[in-house]
Design a protein around this motif. Structure first.
Motif, PDB file in Angstrom:
ATOM      1  N   ASP A   1       0.700  -1.317  -0.154  1.00  0.00           N
ATOM      2  CA  ASP A   1       0.007  -0.011   0.007  1.00  0.00           C
ATOM      3  C   ASP A   1       0.801   1.230   0.018  1.00  0.00           C
ATOM      4  O   ASP A   1       0.518   2.257  -0.757  1.00  0.00           O
ATOM      5  N   ALA A   2       1.875   1.407   0.671  1.00  0.00           N
ATOM      6  CA  ALA A   2       2.865   2.376   0.949  1.00  0.00           C
ATOM      7  C   ALA A   2       3.627   2.572  -0.513  1.00  0.00           C
ATOM      8  O   ALA A   2       3.521   3.925  -0.893  1.00  0.00           O
ATOM      9  N   VAL A   3       3.998   1.694  -1.103  1.00  0.00           N
ATOM     10  CA  VAL A   3       4.499   1.930  -2.355  1.00  0.00           C
ATOM     11  C   VAL A   3       3.812   2.377  -3.526  1.00  0.00           C
ATOM     12  O   VAL A   3       4.150   3.341  -4.242  1.00  0.00           O
ATOM     13  N   LEU A   4       2.421   1.773  -3.604  1.00  0.00           N
ATOM     14  CA  LEU A   4       1.460   2.130  -4.528  1.00  0.00           C
ATOM     15  C   LEU A   4       1.179   3.572  -4.272  1.00  0.00           C
ATOM     16  O   LEU A   4       0.939   4.476  -5.108  1.00  0.00           O
ATOM     17  N   ALA A   5       0.923   3.976  -2.842  1.00  0.00           N
ATOM     18  CA  ALA A   5       0.332   5.184  -2.807  1.00  0.00           C
ATOM     19  C   ALA A   5       1.404   6.100  -3.503  1.00  0.00           C
ATOM     20  O   ALA A   5       1.129   7.414  -3.562  1.00  0.00           O
ATOM     21  N   GLU A   6       2.795   5.897  -2.918  1.00  0.00           N
ATOM     22  CA  GLU A   6       4.115   6.746  -3.285  1.00  0.00           C
ATOM     23  C   GLU A   6       4.109   6.845  -4.720  1.00  0.00           C
ATOM     24  O   GLU A   6       3.995   8.037  -5.149  1.00  0.00           O
ATOM     25  N   ALA A   7       3.993   5.621  -5.404  1.00  0.00           N
ATOM     26  CA  ALA A   7       3.999   5.855  -6.690  1.00  0.00           C
ATOM     27  C   ALA A   7       3.009   6.861  -7.578  1.00  0.00           C
ATOM     28  O   ALA A   7       3.083   7.651  -8.335  1.00  0.00           O
ATOM     29  N   PHE A   8       1.452   6.369  -6.981  1.00  0.00           N
ATOM     30  CA  PHE A   8       0.339   7.446  -7.295  1.00  0.00           C
ATOM     31  C   PHE A   8       0.689   8.877  -7.260  1.00  0.00           C
ATOM     32  O   PHE A   8       0.575   9.791  -8.004  1.00  0.00           O
ATOM     33  N   GLU A   9       1.188   9.083  -5.966  1.00  0.00           N
ATOM     34  CA  GLU A   9       1.534  10.590  -5.842  1.00  0.00           C
ATOM     35  C   GLU A   9       2.650  11.116  -6.651  1.00  0.00           C
ATOM     36  O   GLU A   9       2.451  12.277  -7.138  1.00  0.00           O
ATOM     37  N   GLN A  10       3.804  10.386  -6.775  1.00  0.00           N
ATOM     38  CA  GLN A  10       4.936  10.945  -7.514  1.00  0.00           C
ATOM     39  C   GLN A  10       4.387  11.114  -9.112  1.00  0.00           C
ATOM     40  O   GLN A  10       4.816  11.788  -9.644  1.00  0.00           O
ATOM     41  N   LEU A  11       3.620  10.204  -9.696  1.00  0.00           N
ATOM     42  CA  LEU A  11       3.338  10.411 -10.911  1.00  0.00           C
ATOM     43  C   LEU A  11       2.158  11.295 -11.164  1.00  0.00           C
ATOM     44  O   LEU A  11       1.964  11.708 -12.219  1.00  0.00           O
ATOM     45  N   THR A  12       1.191  11.699 -10.260  1.00  0.00           N
ATOM     46  CA  THR A  12       0.260  12.429 -10.444  1.00  0.00           C
ATOM     47  C   THR A  12       0.291  13.921  -9.774  1.00  0.00           C
ATOM     48  O   THR A  12      -0.435  14.913  -9.933  1.00  0.00           O
ATOM     49  N   SER A  13       1.115  14.127  -8.811  1.00  0.00           N
ATOM     50  CA  SER A  13       1.243  15.159  -8.059  1.00  0.00           C
ATOM     51  C   SER A  13       0.225  15.119  -7.052  1.00  0.00           C
ATOM     52  O   SER A  13       0.111  16.623  -6.509  1.00  0.00           O
ATOM     53  N   ARG A  14      -0.510  14.458  -6.821  1.00  0.00           N
ATOM     54  CA  ARG A  14      -1.820  14.500  -5.882  1.00  0.00           C
ATOM     55  C   ARG A  14      -1.556  12.956  -5.141  1.00  0.00           C
ATOM     56  O   ARG A  14      -1.355  12.015  -5.319  1.00  0.00           O
ATOM     57  N   PRO A  15      -2.001  13.317  -3.647  1.00  0.00           N
ATOM     58  CA  PRO A  15      -2.236  11.965  -2.832  1.00  0.00           C
ATOM     59  C   PRO A  15      -3.323  11.378  -3.288  1.00  0.00           C
ATOM     60  O   PRO A  15      -4.506  11.653  -3.914  1.00  0.00           O
ATOM     61  N   LEU A  16      -3.481   9.989  -2.999  1.00  0.00           N
ATOM     62  CA  LEU A  16      -4.342   9.015  -3.276  1.00  0.00           C
ATOM     63  C   LEU A  16      -5.536   9.295  -2.562  1.00  0.00           C
ATOM     64  O   LEU A  16      -6.720   8.973  -3.121  1.00  0.00           O
ATOM     65  N   ASP A  17      -5.590  10.142  -1.382  1.00  0.00           N
ATOM     66  CA  ASP A  17      -6.760  10.516  -0.635  1.00  0.00           C
ATOM     67  C   ASP A  17      -7.550  11.718  -1.085  1.00  0.00           C
ATOM     68  O   ASP A  17      -8.339  12.187  -0.582  1.00  0.00           O
ATOM     69  N   THR A  18      -7.108  12.241  -2.351  1.00  0.00           N
ATOM     70  CA  THR A  18      -7.476  13.288  -3.028  1.00  0.00           C
ATOM     71  C   THR A  18      -9.127  13.052  -3.324  1.00  0.00           C
ATOM     72  O   THR A  18      -9.456  11.938  -3.789  1.00  0.00           O
ATOM     73  N   GLN A  19     -10.108  14.067  -3.005  1.00  0.00           N
ATOM     74  CA  GLN A  19     -11.386  14.004  -3.324  1.00  0.00           C
ATOM     75  C   GLN A  19     -11.824  14.544  -4.464  1.00  0.00           C
ATOM     76  O   GLN A  19     -11.399  15.729  -5.111  1.00  0.00           O
ATOM     77  N   GLY A  20     -12.308  13.737  -5.416  1.00  0.00           N
ATOM     78  CA  GLY A  20     -13.061  14.221  -6.767  1.00  0.00           C
ATOM     79  C   GLY A  20     -11.933  14.091  -7.644  1.00  0.00           C
ATOM     80  O   GLY A  20     -10.670  13.737  -7.398  1.00  0.00           O
ATOM     81  N   HIS A  21     -12.004  13.914  -9.155  1.00  0.00           N
ATOM     82  CA  HIS A  21     -11.186  13.799 -10.197  1.00  0.00           C
ATOM     83  C   HIS A  21     -10.227  15.011 -10.423  1.00  0.00           C
ATOM     84  O   HIS A  21     -10.693  15.934 -10.031  1.00  0.00           O
ATOM     85  N   PHE A  22      -9.185  14.808 -11.092  1.00  0.00           N
ATOM     86  CA  PHE A  22      -8.416  15.983 -11.522  1.00  0.00           C
ATOM     87  C   PHE A  22      -7.681  15.595 -12.971  1.00  0.00           C
ATOM     88  O   PHE A  22      -7.961  14.293 -13.495  1.00  0.00           O
ATOM     89  N   PHE A  23      -7.205  16.387 -13.455  1.00  0.00           N
ATOM     90  CA  PHE A  23      -6.285  16.426 -14.666  1.00  0.00           C
ATOM     91  C   PHE A  23      -4.883  16.255 -14.609  1.00  0.00           C
ATOM     92  O   PHE A  23      -4.310  16.969 -13.686  1.00  0.00           O
ATOM     93  N   VAL A  24      -4.244  15.570 -15.456  1.00  0.00           N
ATOM     94  CA  VAL A  24      -2.727  15.240 -15.462  1.00  0.00           C
ATOM     95  C   VAL A  24      -2.363  15.274 -16.888  1.00  0.00           C
ATOM     96  O   VAL A  24      -2.623  14.320 -17.758  1.00  0.00           O
ATOM     97  N   GLU A  25      -1.717  16.406 -17.403  1.00  0.00           N
ATOM     98  CA  GLU A  25      -1.313  16.722 -18.605  1.00  0.00           C
ATOM     99  C   GLU A  25      -0.646  15.293 -19.369  1.00  0.00           C
ATOM    100  O   GLU A  25      -0.990  15.094 -20.623  1.00  0.00           O
TER     101      GLU A  25
END
Length: 103
Positions: free
Chosen positions: A47-71
């Motif tokens: 879980d920690a590795v996946l959450a870190e990868a998510f944040e590194q690739l999107t610049s947002r934490p996994l617990d972000t509410q709502g969708h967002f855009f990544v260029e």
């Protein structure tokens, strides 16, 4: 077959359905980023590795509410580049956890 297991092996096959159109590209990017990451010894480590990868690739934490855009995950179309954290929390990560526990 590889002798050493790495986390990217959990990403095959891809899910059949997605949250938004950027999610498949994030899935592929996470698999590529984690290709050299050793198999975790616990679900908490996974879980920690996946959450870190998510944040590194999107610049947002996994617990972000709502969708967002990544260029970098925009490849044409109206909702292109859209990331759905709820997809990841509710379907994507549970699928990866299940694959890890069954391996």
């Amino acid at each position: 077959m590889r002798d050493v297991r790495t986390i990217d092996q959990l990403f095959e096959p891809q899910p059949v359905s997605w949250g938004l159109r950027g999610d498949p590209y994030l899935w592929l990017a996470m698999a590529a980023q984690l290709a050299a990451t050793p198999w975790p010894g616990s679900q908490q480590q996974l879980d920690a590795v996946l959450a870190e990868a998510f944040e590194q690739l999107t610049s947002r934490p996994l617990d972000t509410q709502g969708h967002f855009f990544v260029e970098s995950f925009a490849h044409g179309g109206m909702s292109s580049g859209g990331i759905s954290p709820s997809f990841w929390r509710e379907r994507g990560l549970p699928l990866l956890r299940q694959r890890w526990s069954e391996a």
